[in-house]
Design a protein around this motif. Sequence first.
Motif, PDB file in Angstrom:
ATOM      1  N   LEU A   1      -8.292 -11.503   5.303  1.00  0.00           N
ATOM      2  CA  LEU A   1      -6.948 -10.087   5.017  1.00  0.00           C
ATOM      3  C   LEU A   1      -6.422  -9.961   6.133  1.00  0.00           C
ATOM      4  CD1 LEU A   1      -6.005  -7.670   2.567  1.00  0.00           C
ATOM      5  CD2 LEU A   1      -7.585  -6.310   3.951  1.00  0.00           C
ATOM      6  N   GLY A   2      -5.423  -9.825   6.033  1.00  0.00           N
ATOM      7  CA  GLY A   2      -3.958  -9.714   7.506  1.00  0.00           C
ATOM      8  C   GLY A   2      -2.520  -9.297   7.025  1.00  0.00           C
ATOM      9  N   GLY A   3      -2.593  -8.631   8.222  1.00  0.00           N
ATOM     10  CA  GLY A   3      -0.664  -8.332   7.845  1.00  0.00           C
ATOM     11  C   GLY A   3      -0.094  -7.762   9.337  1.00  0.00           C
ATOM     12  N   ILE A   4       1.354  -8.186   8.956  1.00  0.00           N
ATOM     13  CA  ILE A   4       1.959  -7.945  10.352  1.00  0.00           C
ATOM     14  C   ILE A   4       3.280  -6.803  10.014  1.00  0.00           C
ATOM     15  CG2 ILE A   4       3.551  -9.093  11.836  1.00  0.00           C
ATOM     16  CD1 ILE A   4       2.847 -11.842  10.344  1.00  0.00           C
ATOM     17  N   SER A   5       3.365  -6.223  11.203  1.00  0.00           N
ATOM     18  CA  SER A   5       4.349  -5.053  11.212  1.00  0.00           C
ATOM     19  C   SER A   5       6.042  -5.786  12.099  1.00  0.00           C
ATOM     20  CB  SER A   5       3.559  -3.573  11.365  1.00  0.00           C
ATOM     21  OG  SER A   5       4.514  -2.964  11.318  1.00  0.00           O
ATOM     22  N   ALA A   6       6.647  -5.516  11.218  1.00  0.00           N
ATOM     23  CA  ALA A   6       8.449  -4.984  11.923  1.00  0.00           C
ATOM     24  C   ALA A   6       8.649  -4.549  11.998  1.00  0.00           C
ATOM     25  CB  ALA A   6       8.773  -7.208  11.354  1.00  0.00           C
ATOM     26  N   LYS A   7       8.488  -3.711  11.643  1.00  0.00           N
ATOM     27  CA  LYS A   7       8.663  -2.070  11.385  1.00  0.00           C
ATOM     28  C   LYS A   7       8.229  -1.284  12.618  1.00  0.00           C
ATOM     29  CE  LYS A   7      11.093  -1.315   7.350  1.00  0.00           C
ATOM     30  NZ  LYS A   7      10.852  -0.642   6.300  1.00  0.00           N
ATOM     31  N   GLY A   8       7.900  -1.446  13.290  1.00  0.00           N
ATOM     32  CA  GLY A   8       8.258  -0.131  15.036  1.00  0.00           C
ATOM     33  C   GLY A   8       5.972  -0.255  14.300  1.00  0.00           C
ATOM     34  N   VAL A   9       6.169   1.187  15.132  1.00  0.00           N
ATOM     35  CA  VAL A   9       4.382   1.137  14.665  1.00  0.00           C
ATOM     36  C   VAL A   9       3.998   1.915  13.458  1.00  0.00           C
ATOM     37  CG1 VAL A   9       2.094   3.131  15.482  1.00  0.00           C
ATOM     38  CG2 VAL A   9       4.569   2.389  17.143  1.00  0.00           C
ATOM     39  N   GLN A  10       3.043   1.700  12.831  1.00  0.00           N
ATOM     40  CA  GLN A  10       2.498   1.725  11.470  1.00  0.00           C
ATOM     41  C   GLN A  10       1.205   1.600  11.539  1.00  0.00           C
ATOM     42  OE1 GLN A  10       4.209   0.960   9.114  1.00  0.00           O
ATOM     43  NE2 GLN A  10       6.647   0.305  10.026  1.00  0.00           N
ATOM     44  N   ARG A  11       1.128   2.820  10.278  1.00  0.00           N
ATOM     45  CA  ARG A  11      -0.425   3.494  10.066  1.00  0.00           C
ATOM     46  C   ARG A  11      -0.556   2.886   8.214  1.00  0.00           C
ATOM     47  NH1 ARG A  11      -3.365   7.394   7.473  1.00  0.00           N
ATOM     48  NH2 ARG A  11      -5.519   7.619   8.128  1.00  0.00           N
ATOM     49  N   LEU A  12      -1.109   1.845   8.040  1.00  0.00           N
ATOM     50  CA  LEU A  12      -1.319   0.892   6.924  1.00  0.00           C
ATOM     51  C   LEU A  12      -2.684   1.757   6.199  1.00  0.00           C
ATOM     52  CD1 LEU A  12      -0.696  -2.264   8.283  1.00  0.00           C
ATOM     53  CD2 LEU A  12       0.836  -1.150   6.785  1.00  0.00           C
ATOM     54  N   GLN A  13      -2.116   1.818   5.086  1.00  0.00           N
ATOM     55  CA  GLN A  13      -3.388   2.189   4.183  1.00  0.00           C
ATOM     56  C   GLN A  13      -2.981   0.881   2.914  1.00  0.00           C
ATOM     57  OE1 GLN A  13      -2.282   5.679   3.241  1.00  0.00           O
ATOM     58  NE2 GLN A  13      -2.767   7.058   5.260  1.00  0.00           N
ATOM     59  N   ILE A  14      -4.496   0.612   2.644  1.00  0.00           N
ATOM     60  CA  ILE A  14      -4.468  -0.829   2.577  1.00  0.00           C
ATOM     61  C   ILE A  14      -5.764  -0.094   0.984  1.00  0.00           C
ATOM     62  CG2 ILE A  14      -5.161  -2.854   2.106  1.00  0.00           C
ATOM     63  CD1 ILE A  14      -4.359  -2.696   5.515  1.00  0.00           C
ATOM     64  N   PRO A  15      -5.337  -0.128  -0.378  1.00  0.00           N
ATOM     65  CA  PRO A  15      -6.263  -0.640  -1.240  1.00  0.00           C
ATOM     66  C   PRO A  15      -6.753  -1.305  -1.398  1.00  0.00           C
ATOM     67  CG  PRO A  15      -3.537   0.236  -2.382  1.00  0.00           C
ATOM     68  CD  PRO A  15      -3.450  -0.663  -0.605  1.00  0.00           C
ATOM     69  N   LEU A  16      -8.267  -0.687  -1.797  1.00  0.00           N
ATOM     70  CA  LEU A  16      -9.530  -1.993  -1.184  1.00  0.00           C
ATOM     71  C   LEU A  16      -9.460  -2.600  -2.733  1.00  0.00           C
ATOM     72  CD1 LEU A  16     -11.589  -1.601   1.549  1.00  0.00           C
ATOM     73  CD2 LEU A  16      -9.254  -3.151   1.315  1.00  0.00           C
ATOM     74  N   SER A  17      -8.888  -2.110  -4.010  1.00  0.00           N
ATOM     75  CA  SER A  17      -9.273  -2.006  -5.728  1.00  0.00           C
ATOM     76  C   SER A  17      -9.053  -3.644  -5.925  1.00  0.00           C
ATOM     77  CB  SER A  17      -8.156  -1.189  -6.312  1.00  0.00           C
ATOM     78  OG  SER A  17      -6.816  -2.295  -5.813  1.00  0.00           O
ATOM     79  N   PHE A  18      -9.029  -4.361  -5.007  1.00  0.00           N
ATOM     80  CA  PHE A  18      -9.754  -5.991  -5.743  1.00  0.00           C
ATOM     81  C   PHE A  18     -10.667  -6.642  -5.677  1.00  0.00           C
ATOM     82  CE2 PHE A  18      -7.938  -6.082  -0.990  1.00  0.00           C
ATOM     83  CZ  PHE A  18      -8.410  -6.963  -0.019  1.00  0.00           C
TER      84      PHE A  18
END
Length: 75
Positions: A1-18
Motif C-alpha cells: 500500500l502506498g501514497g504520494i502527497s503533492a498538496k502540502g503536509v497531509q494527515r491521511l486516514q486510509i480505510p482498511l475495509s479492503f
Amino acid sequence: LGGISAKGVQRLQIPLSFLPPGSFKATVWKDNTTIPDPDPNQLIQETTTVSSAGQLVVSTADGGGFVAELLPTQE
C-alpha cells in the motif's frame, strides 16, 4: 500500500475495509515529519496492528509519501 502527497503536509486516514477479517501487522515507511525541514531521503519506520474495521493514519511531508506492508498476524 502506498501514497504520494503533492498538496502540502497531509494527515491521511486510509480505510482498511479492503482487508479480509483478522489482524494485520502494518509496517509503514514514511517522511520524517518531526524535523523542521524534512529531508525526502530521511524516512522513519513505524509498526502497528490493524484490521479491516480500522484505518491506517499516516502523516506526510510536503511533496512526500509513504509505503506500507500489511502482513497477517499469527493468532
